[in-house]
Every structure is written in structure tokens, then in C-alpha cells.
Design a protein around this motif. Structure first.
Motif, mmCIF file in Angstrom:
data_model
loop_
_atom_site.group_PDB
_atom_site.id
_atom_site.type_symbol
_atom_site.label_atom_id
_atom_site.label_comp_id
_atom_site.label_asym_id
_atom_site.label_seq_id
_atom_site.Cartn_x
_atom_site.Cartn_y
_atom_site.Cartn_z
ATOM 1 N N ASN A 36 -3.482 5.971 7.492
ATOM 2 C CA ASN A 36 -2.553 6.887 8.147
ATOM 3 C C ASN A 36 -1.110 6.428 7.944
ATOM 4 O O ASN A 36 -0.185 7.199 8.120
ATOM 5 N N LYS A 37 -0.926 5.155 7.561
ATOM 6 C CA LYS A 37 0.410 4.589 7.376
ATOM 7 C C LYS A 37 0.779 4.407 5.906
ATOM 8 O O LYS A 37 1.947 4.360 5.557
ATOM 9 N N ILE A 38 -0.216 4.296 5.049
ATOM 10 C CA ILE A 38 0.013 4.124 3.615
ATOM 11 C C ILE A 38 -0.822 5.146 2.850
ATOM 12 O O ILE A 38 -1.715 5.774 3.425
ATOM 13 N N SER A 39 -0.542 5.284 1.580
ATOM 14 C CA SER A 39 -1.412 6.128 0.755
ATOM 15 C C SER A 39 -1.731 5.395 -0.542
ATOM 16 O O SER A 39 -0.882 4.695 -1.103
ATOM 17 N N LEU A 40 -2.965 5.534 -0.972
ATOM 18 C CA LEU A 40 -3.390 4.985 -2.248
ATOM 19 C C LEU A 40 -3.069 6.025 -3.306
ATOM 20 O O LEU A 40 -3.486 7.171 -3.198
ATOM 21 N N THR A 41 -2.315 5.641 -4.323
ATOM 22 C CA THR A 41 -1.942 6.616 -5.348
ATOM 23 C C THR A 41 -2.823 6.513 -6.586
ATOM 24 O O THR A 41 -2.972 7.496 -7.309
ATOM 25 N N SER A 42 -3.384 5.326 -6.846
ATOM 26 C CA SER A 42 -4.291 5.214 -7.985
ATOM 27 C C SER A 42 -5.131 3.950 -7.890
ATOM 28 O O SER A 42 -4.778 2.997 -7.205
ATOM 29 N N LEU A 43 -6.251 3.990 -8.562
ATOM 30 C CA LEU A 43 -7.146 2.846 -8.751
ATOM 31 C C LEU A 43 -7.337 2.703 -10.247
ATOM 32 O O LEU A 43 -7.730 3.663 -10.909
ATOM 33 N N VAL A 44 -7.055 1.516 -10.772
ATOM 34 C CA VAL A 44 -7.191 1.284 -12.200
ATOM 35 C C VAL A 44 -7.891 -0.053 -12.409
ATOM 36 O O VAL A 44 -7.468 -1.077 -11.875
ATOM 37 N N ALA A 45 -8.963 -0.024 -13.182
ATOM 38 C CA ALA A 45 -9.685 -1.253 -13.476
ATOM 39 C C ALA A 45 -8.962 -2.032 -14.574
ATOM 40 O O ALA A 45 -8.327 -1.454 -15.451
ATOM 41 N N ASN A 46 -9.061 -3.348 -14.484
ATOM 42 C CA ASN A 46 -8.573 -4.230 -15.544
ATOM 43 C C ASN A 46 -9.638 -5.304 -15.737
ATOM 44 O O ASN A 46 -10.610 -5.343 -14.982
ATOM 45 N N PRO A 47 -9.514 -6.179 -16.713
ATOM 46 C CA PRO A 47 -10.565 -7.163 -16.946
ATOM 47 C C PRO A 47 -10.867 -8.103 -15.768
ATOM 48 O O PRO A 47 -11.951 -8.667 -15.704
ATOM 49 N N ASN A 48 -9.935 -8.245 -14.817
ATOM 50 C CA ASN A 48 -10.133 -9.160 -13.692
ATOM 51 C C ASN A 48 -10.549 -8.500 -12.397
ATOM 52 O O ASN A 48 -11.061 -9.149 -11.488
ATOM 53 N N GLY A 49 -10.272 -7.197 -12.259
ATOM 54 C CA GLY A 49 -10.570 -6.520 -11.006
ATOM 55 C C GLY A 49 -10.004 -5.111 -10.986
ATOM 56 O O GLY A 49 -9.794 -4.499 -12.030
ATOM 57 N N ILE A 50 -9.730 -4.625 -9.778
ATOM 58 C CA ILE A 50 -9.222 -3.262 -9.586
ATOM 59 C C ILE A 50 -7.806 -3.341 -9.032
ATOM 60 O O ILE A 50 -7.554 -4.020 -8.024
ATOM 61 N N ASN A 51 -6.877 -2.661 -9.695
ATOM 62 C CA ASN A 51 -5.508 -2.554 -9.201
ATOM 63 C C ASN A 51 -5.407 -1.334 -8.308
ATOM 64 O O ASN A 51 -5.843 -0.251 -8.692
ATOM 65 N N LEU A 52 -4.834 -1.518 -7.123
ATOM 66 C CA LEU A 52 -4.597 -0.431 -6.180
ATOM 67 C C LEU A 52 -3.090 -0.201 -6.111
ATOM 68 O O LEU A 52 -2.346 -1.120 -5.761
#
Length: 133
Positions: free
Chosen positions: A113-129
Motif C-alpha cells: 500500500n506504500k510502495i509499488s513493484l514495477t518489474s521483476l527481472v531474473a539474473n544469474p544470481n537471483g531476482i531483481n525487484l
């Protein structure tokens, strides 16, 4: 703002909750391989998940590929889950995929309710939010 969660962190959370020996690995910016062992008799199962985050904080996961015999297991689990009371109202499971309404998860509701996730992108080490505050 950029935050990253590693595959090891995700696997630790899943293993703690589900106790199935999860491991995750990178396949592409919107794909990952998930390997788990639901039961010692079945042995490890490997699936490829494709994911997408919508503008309404809904995470969609599709199984794009799986190891031999997994379709029968997925079908059985889907049937079993459909016959039980819904313990996770934020989760919809079908044979095609999983839809997770992140804002309906009690632990995330106040934060989203205070933030918004704009994208999820996988990379070789994990997931970038990518997060907007």
C-alpha cells in the motif's frame, strides 16, 4: 529503488515452509528452473517457470517445460487442491499456471500500500525487484 533476492534465499524460504529440497536457477530474464523433491519415492522434479508481474501487483507463473511424468503430478495436485478449503486466498492454481495476488498476502499488504513493484527481472544470481516508493 532496486532490491535483489537471491535464488538461495528463495529456496531457503520454500524449504522452510514446504520441506521439499528446492533449488532454483537462472534460464532467462523472465524464466527460472525450479527443482524440488516432493517425496523420496518420486525423486527430484524439475520445471521451468516463466513469470510476469502485472501493474496490479499480480505475479503470474507458467510452467513452460517439465521433466517426464510431471504433468500427471501437477494434474493430481491441482485436483487435490481444488477439493480442499482454500488456505491461501491470494493464490489461484490451475494446470496452466499460478496467479498470486501479492496485495492479498497478509505479510505484504501493508507494504504494497506504500510502495509499488514495477518489474521483476531474473539474473544469474537471483531476482531483481524494481520498487517505487
Amino acid at each position: 529503488m532496486l532490491a535483489t533476492i537471491t535464488y538461495a534465499e528463495i529456496a531457503t524460504l520454500l524449504n522452510k515452509q514446504l520441506k521439499m529440497g528446492f533449488s532454483l536457477s537462472y534460464l532467462g530474464t523472465d524464466k527460472m528452473r525450479v527443482t524440488f523433491t516432493p517425496h523420496k519415492i518420486l525423486g527430484p522434479i524439475s520445471i521451468e517457470l516463466k513469470f510476469q508481474l502485472t501493474s496490479y501487483s499480480v505475479l503470474n507463473l507458467w510452467i513452460s517445460s517439465y521433466s517426464h511424468g510431471v504433468q500427471s503430478i501437477i494434474s493430481g495436485l491441482t485436483t487435490l487442491l481444488a477439493s480442499k478449503p482454500k488456505p491461501f486466498p491470494f493464490l489461484q492454481i490451475t494446470e496452466q499456471g499460478i496467479r498470486i495476488e501479492l496485495k492479498r498476502i497478509p505479510q505484504l499488504a501493508n507494504v504494497l500500500n506504500k510502495i509499488s513493484l514495477t518489474s521483476l527481472v531474473a539474473n544469474p544470481n537471483g531476482i531483481n525487484l524494481n520498487i517505487n516508493i
